[in-house]
Design a protein around this motif. Structure first.
Motif, PDB file in Angstrom:
ATOM      1  N   ALA A  82       0.830  -1.206   0.000  1.00 38.30           N
ATOM      2  CA  ALA A  82       0.000   0.000   0.000  1.00 38.30           C
ATOM      3  C   ALA A  82       0.868   1.261   0.000  1.00 38.30           C
ATOM      4  CB  ALA A  82      -0.929  -0.009   1.215  1.00 38.30           C
ATOM      5  N   SER A 101       2.346   1.829  -3.359  1.00 39.33           N
ATOM      6  CA  SER A 101       1.331   2.415  -4.234  1.00 39.33           C
ATOM      7  C   SER A 101       1.189   3.922  -3.979  1.00 39.33           C
ATOM      8  CB  SER A 101      -0.014   1.712  -4.009  1.00 39.33           C
ATOM      9  OG  SER A 101      -1.044   2.323  -4.755  1.00 39.33           O
ATOM     10  N   LEU A 102       1.170   4.321  -2.718  1.00 45.35           N
ATOM     11  CA  LEU A 102       1.078   5.745  -2.386  1.00 45.35           C
ATOM     12  C   LEU A 102       2.284   6.517  -2.912  1.00 45.35           C
ATOM     13  CD1 LEU A 102      -0.239   5.873   1.304  1.00 45.35           C
ATOM     14  CD2 LEU A 102      -1.357   6.836  -0.706  1.00 45.35           C
ATOM     15  N   ALA A 114      -4.491   1.855   0.632  1.00 43.62           N
ATOM     16  CA  ALA A 114      -3.750   3.061   0.251  1.00 43.62           C
ATOM     17  C   ALA A 114      -4.696   4.250   0.117  1.00 43.62           C
ATOM     18  CB  ALA A 114      -3.012   2.815  -1.063  1.00 43.62           C
TER      19      ALA A 114
END
Length: 420
Positions: free
Chosen positions: A260, A263-264, A368
């Motif tokens: 996550a 991804s951020l 995320a």
């Protein structure tokens, strides 16, 4: 009324901290409460533990010997698994204290033999901290539903034989606990429903009483002050992730959090965020989150923990299975919004988009998105913080918890005395 709480330790581990907080809450409202443990770390005189070095050594050795039968299962998973087959000396200690009622908590790590529970000869209340009391040995069953009928062929043991350690342990419980004067307390609605569906506890009285927290110790501290004291940056938003053995226990979901965060990092947050990890020291080869990471190690005292939660902008619990996480309760008491998967008891503490965000299990992008949603808007963030603290004060104070327990204890003891 004299109450005895029994837990394997007093302040080491999540279950211990929850049990000890109840012990303190009962004393706060004027109840005589005593605690019996295997290993003592506090200097509390109302907590009893082995004092002689020999007995302390035996207590530590039992934790190793307890796991020896598991060595025959070479394919078993590395998740905790308890058989509780070793004899103990608890009954004489209980008789010496002579309580009116006994509140069992987490009794594993070789502390209490399954068969001992039936020998205590007192009304019993068992507070669940995981699923072990009604399974064949696992503490969280994952996708397995064997505990609903009869354990055997345990997937966590890695075998396929119906007769294995899980069936042996389940049968020992079923035989030893017949006709017990036993009431179950679950801190979360999720675990209560699991217990109600289980073959071992389905006919018992099961109550839901959430864990409590001292909202005077766990309270908001001005963020710049907390960050300065912990040497954390004040020009970044901080994502906090916390768990004992945070990076080594698969159930805690560290691998999901890592994805996550990656991804951020790729979606425009790279220069705005940093990560703080509570409960783990920096490894030799630290993982790349896409953000700078601060490893805070293990904090054991309440003041340090309150500082850590207050320094963070959001607390993330990516656990795959969880009862009622102390970390979330501690975070919201410090007015720090939380993001978690909507599993276990998390929805008892986190109200979606009221004091945090509940992501769809186990979707990395939604986790995320939840972190980003909490941090994007300052006005919204202030409301989330306010409602976080409000939830802790209104639902999870020690006084509320202790009063609910004492009402239950009085009801049970009254019935017990009328029977005998």
């Amino acid at each position: 009324m004299q109450i005895l709480l029994i837990n394997s330790s007093d302040i080491e581990g999540g279950a211990a901290r929850a049990a000890y907080r109840l012990h303190q809450g009962l004393q706060y409202i004027g109840v005589t409460s005593h605690m019996l443990v295997h290993e003592k770390s506090s200097n509390d005189k109302t907590v009893s533990a082995p004092k002689i070095a020999l007995f302390q050594g035996i207590a530590r050795a039992k934790k190793t010997v307890e796991t020896l039968p598991l060595k025959f299962y070479r394919q078993r998973s590395k998740t905790p698994y308890s058989l509780q087959w070793l004899p103990d000396t608890i009954v004489p200690k209980v008789n010496q204290i002579n309580p009116d009622i006994i509140n069992l908590h987490w009794i594993n790590a070789g502390f209490m033999q399954i068969e001992t529970i039936a020998k205590l000869e007192r009304p019993l209340v068992w507070t669940l901290h995981d699923m072990w009391p009604f399974t064949g040995g696992c503490h969280y069953s994952g996708d397995c539903e064997g505990y609903l009928k009869f354990c055997g062929g345990c997937p966590q043991l890695g075998g396929n034989k119906n007769w294995d350690l899980s069936s042996w342990t389940w049968q020992r419980k079923a035989k030893a606990w017949t006709n017990l004067n036993l009431t179950i307390v679950s801190p979360s609605n999720w675990l209560a429903n699991c217990a109600r569906a289980s073959s071992l506890f389905k006919n018992l009285q099961i109550e839901v009483i959430p864990n409590g927290i001292d909202t005077q110790k766990y309270r908001p501290i001005k963020k710049p002050i907390a960050q300065e004291l912990l040497n954390l940056p004040q020009d970044k938003q901080l994502i906090l992730f916390g768990a004992l053995y945070a990076t080594s226990d698969p159930r805690k979901g560290f691998h999901l959090l890592k994805q996550a965060l990656e991804s951020l990092s790729k979606s425009g947050w790279k220069d705005r965020l940093e990560v703080a990890i509570l409960g783990a020291s920096q490894p030799e080869n630290p993982p790349d989150f896409g953000f700078k990471a601060h490893y805070l190690g293990i904090c054991k005292d309440d003041i340090s923990l309150a500082l850590v939660y207050s320094a963070a902008d959001v607390f993330v619990l990516p656990s795959i299975e969880e009862n009622l996480a102390n970390t979330v309760m501690e975070a919201i008491a410090c007015a720090t919004p939380c993001v978690a998967f909507n599993i276990g008891g998390t929805s008892d503490m986190i109200e979606h988009q009221i004091n945090g965000y509940l992501a769809e299990p186990f979707k990395i992008e939604d986790l995320a998105q939840g972190i980003a949603w909490v941090l994007q808007n300052q006005e919204r963030y202030d409301k989330l913080s306010y409602h976080s603290r409000e939830k802790a004060e209104q639902k999870f104070s020690l006084e509320i918890q202790a009063n609910r327990y004492i009402s239950l204890f009085e009801e049970i003891v009254h019935k017990y005395n009328n029977i005998i």
